[in-house]
Design an enzyme around this catalytic site. Sequence first.
Site, PDB file in Angstrom:
ATOM      1  N   ARG A 111       0.820  -1.227   0.000  1.00  0.00           N
ATOM      2  CA  ARG A 111       0.000   0.000   0.000  1.00  0.00           C
ATOM      3  C   ARG A 111       0.848   1.268   0.000  1.00  0.00           C
ATOM      4  NH1 ARG A 111      -2.516  -3.324   3.495  1.00  0.00           N
ATOM      5  NH2 ARG A 111      -4.378  -4.310   2.664  1.00  0.00           N
ATOM      6  N   LYS A 133       2.850  11.751 -10.837  1.00  0.00           N
ATOM      7  CA  LYS A 133       1.994  10.860 -11.634  1.00  0.00           C
ATOM      8  C   LYS A 133       2.780   9.608 -11.973  1.00  0.00           C
ATOM      9  CE  LYS A 133      -0.100  13.902 -14.768  1.00  0.00           C
ATOM     10  NZ  LYS A 133      -0.739  13.954 -16.084  1.00  0.00           N
ATOM     11  N   GLU A 175       9.285  19.643 -24.210  1.00  0.00           N
ATOM     12  CA  GLU A 175       8.705  20.002 -22.902  1.00  0.00           C
ATOM     13  C   GLU A 175       9.478  21.181 -22.282  1.00  0.00           C
ATOM     14  OE1 GLU A 175       5.906  18.824 -21.871  1.00  0.00           O
ATOM     15  OE2 GLU A 175       5.688  17.083 -23.170  1.00  0.00           O
ATOM     16  N   LYS A 206       7.202  23.231 -13.185  1.00  0.00           N
ATOM     17  CA  LYS A 206       6.281  22.102 -12.959  1.00  0.00           C
ATOM     18  C   LYS A 206       5.983  21.955 -11.463  1.00  0.00           C
ATOM     19  CE  LYS A 206       5.012  17.447 -14.070  1.00  0.00           C
ATOM     20  NZ  LYS A 206       5.180  16.211 -14.792  1.00  0.00           N
ATOM     21  N   GLU A 216      -4.420  17.617 -10.297  1.00  0.00           N
ATOM     22  CA  GLU A 216      -4.761  17.960 -11.666  1.00  0.00           C
ATOM     23  C   GLU A 216      -6.186  18.465 -11.843  1.00  0.00           C
ATOM     24  OE1 GLU A 216      -4.014  14.793 -14.436  1.00  0.00           O
ATOM     25  OE2 GLU A 216      -2.786  16.166 -15.592  1.00  0.00           O
ATOM     26  N   ARG A 220      -2.538  22.873 -13.000  1.00  0.00           N
ATOM     27  CA  ARG A 220      -1.673  21.898 -13.662  1.00  0.00           C
ATOM     28  C   ARG A 220      -2.024  21.728 -15.145  1.00  0.00           C
ATOM     29  NH1 ARG A 220       0.340  16.531 -10.508  1.00  0.00           N
ATOM     30  NH2 ARG A 220       1.474  15.617 -12.202  1.00  0.00           N
ATOM     31  N   ASN A 224      -0.407  21.380 -20.219  1.00  0.00           N
ATOM     32  CA  ASN A 224      -0.836  20.795 -21.497  1.00  0.00           C
ATOM     33  C   ASN A 224      -0.670  21.766 -22.661  1.00  0.00           C
ATOM     34  OD1 ASN A 224      -1.514  18.289 -20.507  1.00  0.00           O
ATOM     35  ND2 ASN A 224      -3.537  18.979 -19.854  1.00  0.00           N
ATOM     36  N   HIS A 227      -0.386  20.654 -26.297  1.00  0.00           N
ATOM     37  CA  HIS A 227      -0.722  19.230 -26.343  1.00  0.00           C
ATOM     38  C   HIS A 227      -2.017  18.921 -27.111  1.00  0.00           C
ATOM     39  CE1 HIS A 227       2.555  18.897 -23.561  1.00  0.00           C
ATOM     40  NE2 HIS A 227       2.389  17.600 -23.421  1.00  0.00           N
ATOM     41  N   HIS A 231      -1.012  16.115 -29.438  1.00  0.00           N
ATOM     42  CA  HIS A 231      -1.500  14.729 -29.352  1.00  0.00           C
ATOM     43  C   HIS A 231      -2.054  14.267 -30.684  1.00  0.00           C
ATOM     44  CE1 HIS A 231      -1.995  14.609 -24.736  1.00  0.00           C
ATOM     45  NE2 HIS A 231      -0.937  13.927 -25.118  1.00  0.00           N
ATOM     46  N   HIS A 247       7.197  12.282 -28.641  1.00  0.00           N
ATOM     47  CA  HIS A 247       6.173  13.112 -28.005  1.00  0.00           C
ATOM     48  C   HIS A 247       6.550  14.601 -28.008  1.00  0.00           C
ATOM     49  CE1 HIS A 247       3.064  14.279 -25.196  1.00  0.00           C
ATOM     50  NE2 HIS A 247       3.979  14.781 -24.385  1.00  0.00           N
TER      51      HIS A 247
END
Length: 352
Positions: A111, A133, A175, A206, A216, A220, A224, A227, A231, A247
């Site tokens: 856990r 993340k 990035e 960041k 998020e 945050r 993006n 993006h 994407h 990416h």
Amino acid sequence: MATTPPYDVEVGSGVRGRVAALIAAARPQARAAAVVTTAEVRRWPWSDLDTGLDQTVLEVPDGERAKSLAEVERLCEAFAEAGLSRDDVVVGLGGGAVTDLAGFAAAVYLRGVRVLHVPTTLLAMVDASVGGKTGVNLRAGKNLVGAFHQPLGVLADTDVLATLPERERRSGLGEVAKCWLLDGRDGDAVTRADDETLIAVSLELKARLVARDEHELGARALLNYGHTLGHAVERTVLTRDPDGLRHGEAVAVGIAFAVRLAARLGRVDAGVVDEHDRVLAALDLRRWLPRELSVDDLMAYMARDKKARHDLRFVLPGPNGFELVAGVDADVVRAALAAFALESSGREATRE
Ligand SMILES: NC(=O)c1ccc[n+]([C@@H]2O[C@H](COP(=O)([O-])OP(=O)(O)OC[C@H]3O[C@@H](n4cnc5c(N)ncnc54)[C@H](O)[C@@H]3O)[C@@H](O)[C@H]2O)c1
């Protein structure tokens, strides 16, 4: 660097040698460490880490193949076999695929045990290893299973970037460009910035946005930037050529488009578009649509994506800085994209 919850982020030459000291300071009760990495990473001389603890090195497949639930199970079994307790530490040593997997396995084993990241690609240093993340892929898509699990610390050693292939570097630079622009940094200063500065600026931005919005829900989302189209470009290219684009390269194209869309919407003037182009060019990033992509295909992708989120949204610069703008008119986006495609074909022809 201040982050929430607070953890240590160090950037610079040789900081990978600080693993043992960082664990001793932040987790003095730890007796054992499991270092998660790949055979490809281990072939580099810089990959030898000393955790100062009873240490087990666990190899996972290289790249995206690491990010599966089967690998999570295999790792957790190996943690148990190595006798890792809740006091002990997992270390993720590698690119973003390794830090995502190691972070997730650490989040669920017993856990939750603490994880320290030693990111070795530029992308992992500026993005994947910070922010908490973690996750793995399903057949249905990338990163569909995961957890928020903040690391004990992050050691971004600029020395290891010497062996990074140019393509991987550019993926991280997409990035970096995004963070440089979001942070409102001078477009010309980027040419004088060394790796340490580029990484530190990105990490600080960041960390600041994540601290305001760990799960998020708001601030945050600015991360993006570039993006929405990025994407669409990435997915459309990759369905034709799995090795066609990284990416960060797609994000760079998405940034060039977003600022042009902002100009079309009257949010910024031509000077802001020029400054974006200068930053992307200084970082040697291609900022034009690949010739083989059609406006129709990209609009179709964004419309599909839009269904999941109910409207077409872009992070855009404007008079109040960067904002997430929802409900952007599809006709305006299509017109901006058609103009960008035309501009791109001219630039591609002159190889600018
Ligand atoms: N968690 C997050 O917030 C977050 C953010 C961005 C990206 N990601 C994830 O990160 C992953 C991509 O990360 P990546 O771009 O680092 O790719 P990667 O982890 O696949 O690494 C790319 C390649 O570089 C090699 N490599 C690593 N370090 C090297 C070095 N110093 N020298 C030479 N080769 C080296 C690796 O062996 C690998 O083959 C994706 O799975 C993405 O979803 C996560």
